[in-house]
Scaffold this motif. Structure first.
Motif, PDB file in Angstrom:
ATOM      1  N   UNK A   1      -6.268 -13.279  45.638  1.00  0.00           N
ATOM      2  CA  UNK A   1      -6.644 -13.969  46.871  1.00  0.00           C
ATOM      3  C   UNK A   1      -6.899 -12.922  47.933  1.00  0.00           C
ATOM      4  N   UNK A   2      -7.989 -13.072  48.680  1.00  0.00           N
ATOM      5  CA  UNK A   2      -8.403 -12.054  49.639  1.00  0.00           C
ATOM      6  C   UNK A   2      -8.691 -12.696  50.986  1.00  0.00           C
TER       7      UNK A   2
ATOM      8  N   UNK B   1     -13.404  -5.025  46.480  1.00  0.00           N
ATOM      9  CA  UNK B   1     -12.641  -3.787  46.643  1.00  0.00           C
ATOM     10  C   UNK B   1     -11.300  -4.035  47.326  1.00  0.00           C
ATOM     11  N   UNK B   2     -11.216  -5.062  48.156  1.00  0.00           N
ATOM     12  CA  UNK B   2      -9.953  -5.382  48.820  1.00  0.00           C
ATOM     13  C   UNK B   2      -8.914  -5.927  47.854  1.00  0.00           C
ATOM     14  N   UNK B   3      -9.328  -6.221  46.634  1.00  0.00           N
ATOM     15  CA  UNK B   3      -8.380  -6.719  45.631  1.00  0.00           C
ATOM     16  C   UNK B   3      -7.720  -5.584  44.850  1.00  0.00           C
ATOM     17  N   UNK B   4      -8.069  -4.344  45.163  1.00  0.00           N
ATOM     18  CA  UNK B   4      -7.724  -3.223  44.282  1.00  0.00           C
ATOM     19  C   UNK B   4      -6.411  -2.538  44.608  1.00  0.00           C
ATOM     20  N   UNK B   5      -6.230  -2.096  45.847  1.00  0.00           N
ATOM     21  CA  UNK B   5      -5.245  -1.058  46.156  1.00  0.00           C
ATOM     22  C   UNK B   5      -3.854  -1.335  45.608  1.00  0.00           C
ATOM     23  N   UNK B   6      -3.261  -2.442  45.961  1.00  0.00           N
ATOM     24  CA  UNK B   6      -1.880  -2.709  45.560  1.00  0.00           C
ATOM     25  C   UNK B   6      -1.787  -3.098  44.090  1.00  0.00           C
TER      26      UNK B   6
ATOM     27  N   UNK C   1     -13.411  -4.202  36.256  1.00  0.00           N
ATOM     28  CA  UNK C   1     -14.199  -5.120  37.068  1.00  0.00           C
ATOM     29  C   UNK C   1     -13.282  -5.983  37.926  1.00  0.00           C
ATOM     30  N   UNK C   2     -13.794  -6.550  39.007  1.00  0.00           N
ATOM     31  CA  UNK C   2     -12.952  -7.334  39.911  1.00  0.00           C
ATOM     32  C   UNK C   2     -12.567  -8.676  39.306  1.00  0.00           C
ATOM     33  N   UNK C   3     -11.450  -9.200  39.807  1.00  0.00           N
ATOM     34  CA  UNK C   3     -10.999 -10.524  39.390  1.00  0.00           C
ATOM     35  C   UNK C   3     -10.456 -11.235  40.626  1.00  0.00           C
ATOM     36  N   UNK C   4     -11.383 -11.696  41.464  1.00  0.00           N
ATOM     37  CA  UNK C   4     -11.037 -12.377  42.707  1.00  0.00           C
ATOM     38  C   UNK C   4     -11.049 -13.876  42.464  1.00  0.00           C
ATOM     39  N   UNK C   5      -9.972 -14.530  42.872  1.00  0.00           N
ATOM     40  CA  UNK C   5      -9.872 -15.965  42.651  1.00  0.00           C
ATOM     41  C   UNK C   5     -10.400 -16.794  43.809  1.00  0.00           C
ATOM     42  N   UNK C   6     -10.103 -16.376  45.055  1.00  0.00           N
ATOM     43  CA  UNK C   6     -10.449 -17.209  46.207  1.00  0.00           C
ATOM     44  C   UNK C   6     -10.344 -16.360  47.474  1.00  0.00           C
ATOM     45  N   UNK C   7     -11.131 -16.708  48.479  1.00  0.00           N
ATOM     46  CA  UNK C   7     -11.055 -16.020  49.767  1.00  0.00           C
ATOM     47  C   UNK C   7     -10.677 -17.001  50.877  1.00  0.00           C
TER      48      UNK C   7
END
Length: 372
Positions: A366-367, A179-184, A338-344
């Motif tokens: 990136x999160x 969810x942190x990948x969404x807003x911007x 759906x999310x698309x997170x690459x790396x944290x």
């Protein structure tokens, strides 16, 4: 160790500390301007605000643009060329001077732990994400807004305050990191498509397609049943096809040569730079060009004859109508994207995260994971 508040006050849960861990931006410039601290005062929400315990925060171009002063009109280069010499007087989204120190971070996922006196206490405990452009602080004046991490403190901290009306509850099975990948990124992409009024069956070209905005735009365009051509590094083509891209063209290849002149209905552009002229060449007569970034360079060559002889429409897209974020939340809750997170990365490693971001080696968002 952060000291704890002894007794909760009305509208506030127990255990909120007086100070917190945060990354402070101390001035425009290089990575040395990012200061990891453990003694930053926890913000106190105003009457119409909420306090959010931040779980995760996305990394965005705007964080780097703001740090290096790229929004200043004195800067002519792209965003990947390192720290720039800027005029501090106009180096923010609004063109006003930046206030330092500033907690950056435009993306937040977290839970409400305290509310102002005008906010329903029932909101405490809600998992929320924040709207990207904040209208509350500018009294809802048309085409004006603030942005977290620019005009006010953002999410690179354990706690962040936000207008209650612009902290949106989300009920879905995505993780906090997702969810942190969404807003911007997703709201920027949704705004570009909303403003360009992309229709089912239309052909859209999306630049910077492997980044946060571009990859979100692929999904959101396919949701609108459009035909999507993504522009990105060839090695990322398989990932973009999995997101829904119908065709992937390598960055630097000739769009006119690959697609043909006047073959595209809409262009969604976050790159600008040297490829700008070809983006107009592939647009049909009456086509629409929507831009929300200039990572390849803000100064472009425009043949005005292309604009008026082809009856093109240009959309500069920063301000977001309220419906944009409301729609985005509904897509999340209905499972349409759906999310698309690459790396944290942990918050302490923010410099490494921004270096990875600038390298463009990782597809997806990136999160930063916020410690508590």
């Amino acid at each position: 160790m952060a000291s704890k508040a002894a007794n909760p006050t009305p509208g506030r849960v127990a255990g909120i500390p007086d100070v917190m861990t945060a990354v402070l931006l101390t001035g425009h410039g290089g990575f040395d301007k990012l200061e990891y601290r453990e003694d930053v005062p926890v913000p106190k929400p105003g009457p119409d605000e909420v306090l959010i315990r931040v779980a995760a925060a996305g990394v965005n171009n705007t964080d780097i643009n703001t740090r290096i002063g790229w929004y200043s009109k004195s800067v002519k280069s792209g965003t990947d060329e390192g720290a720039t010499q800027s005029q501090d007087a106009d180096a923010t989204w609004t063109g006003a001077p930046m206030s330092f120190p500033r907690v950056q971070g435009a993306d937040c996922c977290g839970r409400i732990v305290s509310v102002g006196q005008n906010v329903d206490r029932g909101r405490i405990g809600e998992r929320v994400i924040n709207a990207n452009t904040l209208r509350f602080y500018v009294n809802y004046r048309p085409m004006e807004s603030w942005v977290f991490g620019s005009e006010c403190d953002g999410a690179f901290a354990q706690y962040m305050k936000a207008p209650s009306c612009e902290a949106h509850k989300v009920d879905c099975d995505w993780t906090d990191v997702e969810l942190a990948s969404v807003s911007c990124s997703y709201s920027t992409a949704e705004n570009l498509l909303h403003r360009a009024a992309l229709k089912p069956g239309e052909h859209v070209v999306i630049t910077g397609a492997s980044g946060g905005v571009g990859s979100a735009a692929i999904q959101l365009a396919k949701r609108r049943q459009a035909y999507v051509t993504a522009v990105a590094a060839p090695k990322k083509a398989d990932e973009l096809r999995k997101l829904g891209a119908d065709r992937v063209i390598g960055r630097g290849e000739s769009l006119t040569g690959q697609l043909g002149a006047e073959s595209v209905d809409v262009v969604v552009d976050v790159a600008a730079g040297p490829a700008f002229a070809e983006l107009l060449d592939v647009l049909k007569k009456g086509g629409r060009y929507a831009v929300g970034g200039a990572i390849a360079g803000p100064i472009v060559e425009l043949d005005v004859r292309s604009l008026y002889l082809k009856d093109l429409t240009f959309f500069g897209c920063t301000f977001q109508d309220d419906v944009v974020f409301r729609n985005l939340v509904s897509y999340l809750e209905k499972g349409e994207i759906r999310p698309f997170v690459g790396k944290t990365f942990p918050l302490r490693e923010i410099v490494a995260a921004q270096q990875e971001f600038l390298s463009k080696t990782t597809s997806g968002k990136l999160v930063l994971v916020i410690p508590h």
